[in-house]
Design a protein around this motif. Structure first.
Motif, PDB file in Angstrom:
ATOM      1  N   ALA A  82      46.200  38.845  28.458  1.00 58.49           N
ATOM      2  CA  ALA A  82      46.292  38.125  29.731  1.00 58.49           C
ATOM      3  C   ALA A  82      47.720  38.134  30.265  1.00 58.49           C
ATOM      4  CB  ALA A  82      45.797  36.696  29.540  1.00 58.49           C
ATOM      5  N   GLU A  83      48.702  37.937  29.394  1.00 56.34           N
ATOM      6  CA  GLU A  83      50.099  37.830  29.828  1.00 56.34           C
ATOM      7  C   GLU A  83      50.601  39.132  30.446  1.00 56.34           C
ATOM      8  OE1 GLU A  83      54.519  36.725  27.927  1.00 56.34           O
ATOM      9  OE2 GLU A  83      52.726  36.763  26.661  1.00 56.34           O
ATOM     10  N   VAL A  84      50.395  40.240  29.739  1.00 59.34           N
ATOM     11  CA  VAL A  84      50.897  41.530  30.226  1.00 59.34           C
ATOM     12  C   VAL A  84      50.129  41.976  31.461  1.00 59.34           C
ATOM     13  CG1 VAL A  84      51.131  43.984  29.663  1.00 59.34           C
ATOM     14  CG2 VAL A  84      51.749  42.238  27.978  1.00 59.34           C
ATOM     15  N   ARG A  85      48.815  41.815  31.433  1.00 53.80           N
ATOM     16  CA  ARG A  85      47.993  42.220  32.577  1.00 53.80           C
ATOM     17  C   ARG A  85      48.392  41.449  33.841  1.00 53.80           C
ATOM     18  NH1 ARG A  85      43.056  44.581  33.807  1.00 53.80           N
ATOM     19  NH2 ARG A  85      41.866  43.494  35.403  1.00 53.80           N
ATOM     20  N   LYS A  86      48.546  40.149  33.703  1.00 54.36           N
ATOM     21  CA  LYS A  86      48.924  39.317  34.849  1.00 54.36           C
ATOM     22  C   LYS A  86      50.293  39.719  35.390  1.00 54.36           C
ATOM     23  CE  LYS A  86      49.541  34.500  36.322  1.00 54.36           C
ATOM     24  NZ  LYS A  86      49.486  33.069  35.896  1.00 54.36           N
ATOM     25  N   ALA A  87      51.239  39.973  34.493  1.00 51.83           N
ATOM     26  CA  ALA A  87      52.591  40.341  34.910  1.00 51.83           C
ATOM     27  C   ALA A  87      52.607  41.671  35.661  1.00 51.83           C
ATOM     28  CB  ALA A  87      53.511  40.415  33.693  1.00 51.83           C
ATOM     29  N   LEU A  88      51.876  42.659  35.152  1.00 50.58           N
ATOM     30  CA  LEU A  88      51.851  43.965  35.817  1.00 50.58           C
ATOM     31  C   LEU A  88      51.175  43.888  37.180  1.00 50.58           C
ATOM     32  CD1 LEU A  88      51.076  46.512  32.943  1.00 50.58           C
ATOM     33  CD2 LEU A  88      53.246  46.121  34.120  1.00 50.58           C
ATOM     34  N   LEU A  89      50.079  43.155  37.256  1.00 52.93           N
ATOM     35  CA  LEU A  89      49.390  43.031  38.542  1.00 52.93           C
ATOM     36  C   LEU A  89      50.229  42.254  39.546  1.00 52.93           C
ATOM     37  CD1 LEU A  89      45.719  42.393  37.355  1.00 52.93           C
ATOM     38  CD2 LEU A  89      46.656  44.479  38.369  1.00 52.93           C
ATOM     39  N   SER A  90      50.934  41.247  39.091  1.00 57.20           N
ATOM     40  CA  SER A  90      51.807  40.479  39.992  1.00 57.20           C
ATOM     41  C   SER A  90      52.925  41.361  40.531  1.00 57.20           C
ATOM     42  CB  SER A  90      52.396  39.265  39.260  1.00 57.20           C
ATOM     43  OG  SER A  90      51.391  38.337  38.915  1.00 57.20           O
ATOM     44  N   ARG A  91      53.494  42.184  39.662  1.00 56.77           N
ATOM     45  CA  ARG A  91      54.560  43.079  40.113  1.00 56.77           C
ATOM     46  C   ARG A  91      54.006  44.128  41.078  1.00 56.77           C
ATOM     47  NH1 ARG A  91      59.270  46.230  36.527  1.00 56.77           N
ATOM     48  NH2 ARG A  91      60.316  47.121  38.375  1.00 56.77           N
ATOM     49  N   TRP A  92      52.806  44.628  40.791  1.00 59.18           N
ATOM     50  CA  TRP A  92      52.195  45.608  41.697  1.00 59.18           C
ATOM     51  C   TRP A  92      51.961  44.971  43.074  1.00 59.18           C
ATOM     52  CZ3 TRP A  92      47.956  46.460  44.736  1.00 59.18           C
ATOM     53  CH2 TRP A  92      47.704  47.783  45.116  1.00 59.18           C
ATOM     54  N   ASP A  93      51.472  43.752  43.085  1.00 57.80           N
ATOM     55  CA  ASP A  93      51.244  43.062  44.357  1.00 57.80           C
ATOM     56  C   ASP A  93      52.527  42.889  45.129  1.00 57.80           C
ATOM     57  OD1 ASP A  93      48.527  42.791  43.924  1.00 57.80           O
ATOM     58  OD2 ASP A  93      48.670  40.778  43.086  1.00 57.80           O
ATOM     59  N   ALA A  94      53.594  42.545  44.421  1.00 57.71           N
ATOM     60  CA  ALA A  94      54.878  42.288  45.087  1.00 57.71           C
ATOM     61  C   ALA A  94      55.552  43.554  45.587  1.00 57.71           C
ATOM     62  CB  ALA A  94      55.817  41.556  44.115  1.00 57.71           C
ATOM     63  N   GLU A  95      55.428  44.645  44.828  1.00 55.22           N
ATOM     64  CA  GLU A  95      56.192  45.854  45.159  1.00 55.22           C
ATOM     65  C   GLU A  95      55.367  46.941  45.839  1.00 55.22           C
ATOM     66  OE1 GLU A  95      58.642  47.246  41.951  1.00 55.22           O
ATOM     67  OE2 GLU A  95      59.057  45.187  41.244  1.00 55.22           O
TER      68      GLU A  95
END
Length: 341
Positions: free
Chosen positions: A321-334
């Motif tokens: 959950a931690e890694v998946r959420k972090a990668l998706l959040s970064r994808w959304d932002a960038e």
């Protein structure tokens, strides 16, 4: 039963409940709708005492639905789609622990998925990530056939590529996690920003990009290779590519939902769909993955993983959950689905 599955299922059936009247099974299917419908039709023919209510959702959508309904589950079983969201659901306690008696019949990669999740999910098929491109379009426009991830950044491919949104699509999340593991996180996001300039559309479904390429609506779709193969088999001018630098792969998975209203019916489907007879139905429906049962037949059209440079994909880490959420959040932002910018 109305089909020839009786002998193959006898052992599993002895350990499973019988139903006094018609039972229901609420199923989420995260594979292509054709294989979803094929499996439901054949299962209902084999088990006339169970009515299946099936909804087709991409992996990310399926995870979101299961999570949203955690206090009052409306789904009994989730079949198919990439393993990462299944592992996240397992870590979140959204899926039920169930050690199938069929595990000894399965390939090691399918069993490992069960072991990593504490028997809250299991592998049902596998396939490598790559792309399919329309050879007619590439020839007509004089475009160079891309063999490597780096080739997709060519300026002449602007507006010619489709990939799904990793928030809704397990395929696209696998691509995101693959590039991070292949290049490093910062380098992968730098690559994705450059690739974004060539993206015509971020689709909701993982297989949609190559279907669009098959119809001539775009030049190339980044997808699992078996989805490109299915379009080629149907007669479309699609060439299938495994990237030269290396690529990731999926372990399509299956999970019973914690608190399911119909857990007994879910276990009947679970055991049935792990049989070689059920898994042999997949090529008939245009699905060309490698099935998890060792005795299942492998179509000649299925991409040979031994000829593909596969990365050592870390399912436990990138399904967390931690890694998946972090990668998706970064994808959304960038990136954020802003195609072509």
């Amino acid at each position: 039963m109305k089909t020839g599955y009786a002998a193959a299922l006898a052992g599993a059936a002895m350990a499973l409940p019988a139903f006094a009247g018609a039972a229901e099974l609420n199923l989420i299917c995260s594979a292509d709708v054709v294989i979803c419908e094929k499996l439901v039709t054949e299962f209902e023919a084999a088990h006339a005492d169970i009515d299946v209510n099936m909804v087709r959702l991409s992996s990310g959508e399926a995870y979101a639905k299961v999570r949203a309904e955690a206090r009052n589950p409306q789904t009994d079983l989730w079949w198919g789609g990439t393993g990462d969201p299944h592992l996240q659901a397992a870590a979140d306690g959204l899926t039920m622990e169930y050690a199938s008696p069929s595990l000894p019949q399965l390939h090691d990669w399918a069993v490992k998925q069960a072991e990593v999740s504490g028997n809250r999910t299991v592998g049902v098929y596998t396939g490598a990530l790559g792309w399919g491109y329309n050879t007619d379009i590439f020839t007509k426009k004089g475009l160079k056939a891309p063999a490597c991830w780096a080739d997709l950044l060519a300026p002449e491919l602007k507006g010619e590529i489709q990939i799904a949104d990793p928030n809704s699509s397990g395929t696209a999340y696998t691509a995101l996690a693959t590039l991070v593991q292949l290049m490093g996180e910062d380098e992968a996001f730098d690559y994705l920003k450059k690739l974004n300039a060539n993206i015509a559309q971020y689709t909701k479904s993982g297989s949609a990009p190559v279907k669009a390429a098959a119809r001539g609506e775009t030049g190339l779709g980044i997808v699992f290779m078996h989805d490109a193969v299915s379009q080629k088999v149907e007669g479309f001018p699609i060439a299938v590519v495994a990237p030269c630098e290396g690529t990731g792969y999926e372990v399509g998975s299956m999970s019973i939902i914690e608190g399911a209203q119909n857990p007994d019916a879910a276990k009947v489907f679970y055991e049935w769909v792990l049989t070689p007879e059920a898994q042999n139905l997949m090529p008939e429906a245009g699905s060309f993955q490698i099935a998890s049962n060792k005795a299942a037949k492998t179509s000649a059209e299925v991409p040979d993983l031994s000829n593909i440079k596969l990365i050592d994909y870390d399912f436990a880490k990138y399904g967390s959950a931690e890694v998946r959420k972090a990668l998706l959040s970064r994808w959304d932002a960038e990136i954020g689905g802003r195609a072509g910018e």
